[in-house]
Design an enzyme around this catalytic site. Structure first.
Site, mmCIF file in Angstrom:
data_model
loop_
_atom_site.group_PDB
_atom_site.id
_atom_site.type_symbol
_atom_site.label_atom_id
_atom_site.label_comp_id
_atom_site.label_asym_id
_atom_site.label_seq_id
_atom_site.Cartn_x
_atom_site.Cartn_y
_atom_site.Cartn_z
ATOM 1 N N GLU A 171 0.884 -1.232 0.002
ATOM 2 C CA GLU A 171 -0.004 0.036 0.022
ATOM 3 C C GLU A 171 0.813 1.174 0.012
ATOM 4 O O GLU A 171 0.635 2.062 0.991
ATOM 5 C CB GLU A 171 -1.025 0.044 1.096
ATOM 6 N N VAL A 172 1.657 1.587 -1.144
ATOM 7 C CA VAL A 172 2.659 2.651 -1.087
ATOM 8 C C VAL A 172 1.681 3.699 -1.986
ATOM 9 O O VAL A 172 2.026 4.083 -2.932
ATOM 10 C CB VAL A 172 3.852 2.073 -1.982
#
Length: 467
Positions: A171-172
């Site tokens: 979840e960058v």
């Protein structure tokens, strides 16, 4: 100080007399890791001494420890420590307890996304990808990589000989939206996928070079949409083992098989799966829905059965404590123990047949939770509309008031017992937060309901409803 008291976790250790090593021979997941998410409600070490035997007895053979701010960072990283961060000696005690219970320890260090516990600090805010948001590290700055290397080195120093190190990378968010990234992406043939892969490669290369016997693990969500040829053209498949995570009750089995095939063709030698036994059904969930997590694990067993036997090295049973560093607590670890018991036993036996169900229920003492009947009376005959106008049928007072008084008395007593139990397992800030979020509001609602009932029960001149 943590008091040594008898608990069901220890009782289960003596109850589980069958040999899990023999049972696990039929499991497609040779490694079964329980995830400890310490960015919320981190348990005291003495509680870990009670539940590690339980983990092993249930069929786990490892733990994934996501320390976040509970790790005792030193030097210029000391500012990352939480108030009640474990000491180096406590980390060594945790590793000792794990060894005693034949649990392999894999530490987890976030190195790209979910960096709030690092980037929230003013001294490190200049390393954010987007200046406003503390989620994501700016991959363009050499100082960012130096920071990650320092974090990894301090964690590895206290975990000598670790066979795997999880480097996060899930979840960058907002990657490519920083000013430096925007300028970089304007140049051909640069892409966001390449930006992501280059940072992953840099982090994993450091681990491989500095710790040759340690293999990096990585959540797979940022890899899923990257084309196969682009993945295989990078060094990432030779450096890491991706962890395919999905916490849903209805997995896309065909899609998972295709994803596994894509990763294999891209050059990844080994893959891992990741399920969830708690912390994945609601940001403020307080009670674990066991049925959801049971179905999730049954689905993962189907996935494992549909791919080559030498593909999945193991499965990580995640138990999230917060959705992110700034969110509220979801269900606490002790609350999730029944779900964990069910999920681990399902992974060992391959299903949840009656004998498996009976084994779990016999230990946990599970009984059906009866819904309070007075809830129906309250919503039907003493709704917010009625309460504001102090309107209620006298018969309904006789139904609602005694049950509400009884519930308040029991809930007040339970709240005291709960606070004492929480203090035994968790640190003061966790106890305060959980009580304030999940206990005190319920007590106040019951008290307000009884007050409104009392006012509505007083004689009135008019008995009809307002027009």
């Amino acid at each position: 100080m943590c008091l040594k008291q008898k608990c069901p976790e220890k009782r289960f250790f003596s109850y589980m007399t069958s040999k899990n090593s023999e049972m696990s021979g039929s499991s497609p997941f040779k490694m079964r890791l329980v995830h400890l998410d310490l960015k919320g409600a981190p348990p005291k070490v003495c509680y870990l001494s009670e539940i590690f035997p339980l983990f092993r007895a249930l069929g786990a053979n490892g733990v994934l420890i996501e320390y976040e701010d509970m790790f005792p960072y030193e030097g210029h990283l000391r500012l990352l420590r939480a108030k009640h961060a474990y000491s180096p000696s406590e980390i060594k005690e945790i590793l000792h307890l794990a060894t005693l219970n034949e649990l392999e320890v894999i530490p987890l260090v976030q190195t790209f996304g979910h960096m709030e516990f690092v980037l929230k600090h003013e001294a490190l805010a200049h390393l954010r990808e987007v200046a406003r948001f503390p989620n994501t590290l700016n991959p363009h700055k050499e100082e960012s990589l130096a920071l990650v290397r320092a974090m990894i080195d301090q964690v590895m120093e206290l975990h000598p000989g670790a066979r795997w190190l999880h480097v996060g990378c899930d979840e960058v968010y907002y990657l490519g939206e920083g000013e430096t990234s925007r300028q970089w992406l304007q140049q051909e043939p640069n892409s966001k996928a390449e930006l992501c892969l280059s940072h992953m490669e840099a982090v994993a290369s450091h681990v491989r070079a500095r710790y040759p016997t340690t293999t990096p693990l990585m959540w797979d969500d940022m890899l899923r949409d990257i084309p196969e040829d682009q993945l295989s053209g990078s060094r990432v498949p030779q450096l890491v083992e991706p962890v395919l995570w999905d916490y849903g009750a209805d997995l896309d089995l065909h899609g998972k098989a295709l994803l596994v095939e894509k990763y294999r063709k891209s050059g990844f030698s080994w893959l891992w799966a990741a399920s969830a036994f708690k912390g994945a059904t609601g940001v403020n969930q307080s009670l674990t829905p066991i049925e959801h997590h049971l179905r999730n694990h049954l689905q993962w067993l189907q996935v494992a059965g549909s791919v080559p036997a030498d593909t999945l090295r193991g499965i990580i049973l995640t138990g999230w404590q917060r959705y992110d560093h700034f969110s509220v607590l979801c269900e606490l670890l002790p609350v999730g123990i029944p779900s964990l018991a069910v999920c681990l036993q399902v992974l060992l036996h391959g299903d949840f047949a009656e004998n498996v169900k009976a084994r779990v229920e016999n230990f946990l003492g599970i009984s059906s939770l009866e819904e309070m009947s007075f809830r129906r009376y309250v919503t039907g005959w003493f709704s917010p509309y009625h309460r504001r106008r102090k309107l209620i049928h006298p018969v309904m007072i006789e139904h609602i008031q005694p049950q509400a008084l009884s519930l308040l008395a029991r809930w007040s007593a339970l709240a005291g017992e709960l606070e004492a139990a929480l203090q035994r397992v968790f640190y003061p800030d966790t106890v305060e937060e959980w009580l304030e979020e999940n206990v005190h509001p319920s007590l106040r609602r019951l008290q307000a309901l009884l007050q409104d009932l009392g006012e509505a029960a007083r004689p009135r001149q008019d008995s009809g409803q307002d027009s």
